[in-house]
Structure formats: C-alpha cells, structure tokens
Design a protein around this motif. Sequence first.
Motif, PDB file in Angstrom:
ATOM      1  N   MET A  25       0.829  -1.179   0.000  1.00  0.00           N
ATOM      2  CA  MET A  25       0.000   0.000   0.000  1.00  0.00           C
ATOM      3  C   MET A  25       0.877   1.248   0.000  1.00  0.00           C
ATOM      4  N   ILE A  26       0.339   2.282  -0.578  1.00  0.00           N
ATOM      5  CA  ILE A  26       1.081   3.520  -0.761  1.00  0.00           C
ATOM      6  C   ILE A  26       0.598   4.592   0.214  1.00  0.00           C
ATOM      7  N   VAL A  27       1.565   5.278   0.828  1.00  0.00           N
ATOM      8  CA  VAL A  27       1.282   6.321   1.813  1.00  0.00           C
ATOM      9  C   VAL A  27       1.900   7.636   1.348  1.00  0.00           C
ATOM     10  N   ALA A  28       1.139   8.709   1.480  1.00  0.00           N
ATOM     11  CA  ALA A  28       1.653  10.058   1.224  1.00  0.00           C
ATOM     12  C   ALA A  28       1.996  10.680   2.568  1.00  0.00           C
ATOM     13  N   GLY A  29       3.259  10.993   2.756  1.00  0.00           N
ATOM     14  CA  GLY A  29       3.706  11.665   3.962  1.00  0.00           C
ATOM     15  C   GLY A  29       3.676  13.164   3.761  1.00  0.00           C
TER      16      GLY A  29
END
Length: 126
Positions: free
Chosen positions: A1-5
């Motif tokens: 899964m991809i996370v935007a910080g």
Amino acid sequence: MIVAGLGFSSAATVASLRAVFDTAAANHDVAALATVADKEGHSALTTFAEELSLPLHFVAAADLAGQRTLTCSNRSRATYGTGSVAEASALAAAGKHFGPGARLLSPRQISDDRLATCAIAIGGQT
C-alpha cells in the motif's frame, strides 16, 4: 500500500496541502496519509484528509528520527532529527501499517508557497 507523507508549517492551508499532494501523488494510488503526531488537530490537515476520504496516520516524533530520507531540511533535522518530515512520515507509516521494508517512491515535493511538503512511500509487502 502507498502512503503520502506530509510535512507542513502551521500556516499551511488546504490549498498548500492539495497542491503538493497532487504533484507528489501523480501516478500513485495513495491509500493513506501520514504526518508527525504533533500536527494532529491542524484544521487544514483535517479538512484535506476528509476531502480525500483517506485515513490519516500520526507518527510519533521519535519514530521519525530513525528514518533515512533522500532530502534534507535543516529545520526538519533540528526539530525532528530527520531530513524530511514528509519522507520520514511516509516511510514510518508505510512500514508500520503496510509491511516492513518500506521504501520511498519519490522524494519530497515542496509546494509553491513553501508551506507544505509531500513524499510517497510504499510498504514492503504489497
């Protein structure tokens, strides 16, 4: 899964967050947002997360210091012990919630108004 910080100043607006997110997240299917825990309750962040309908993960400041980042902000280094709050938050949340071995898909991007940054990471087990 991809996370935007996300990293941002207290003066950041929803427009600041949206602009930098749109740049950094282009071509990525972002599943969650993350930032340092002391930003919890920031009204622009709360509104932005609600507009995107994405979960928001808050990372303890101590968990940022151990993250290796691609870029370095002197302010982030002095305050949080990491080169980039956006990169470190993305890595920490992706690793914790979506599998060990998280890695950055892009270094932090900086909003035109210089009030917000955003970086994209993916968890190790996708």
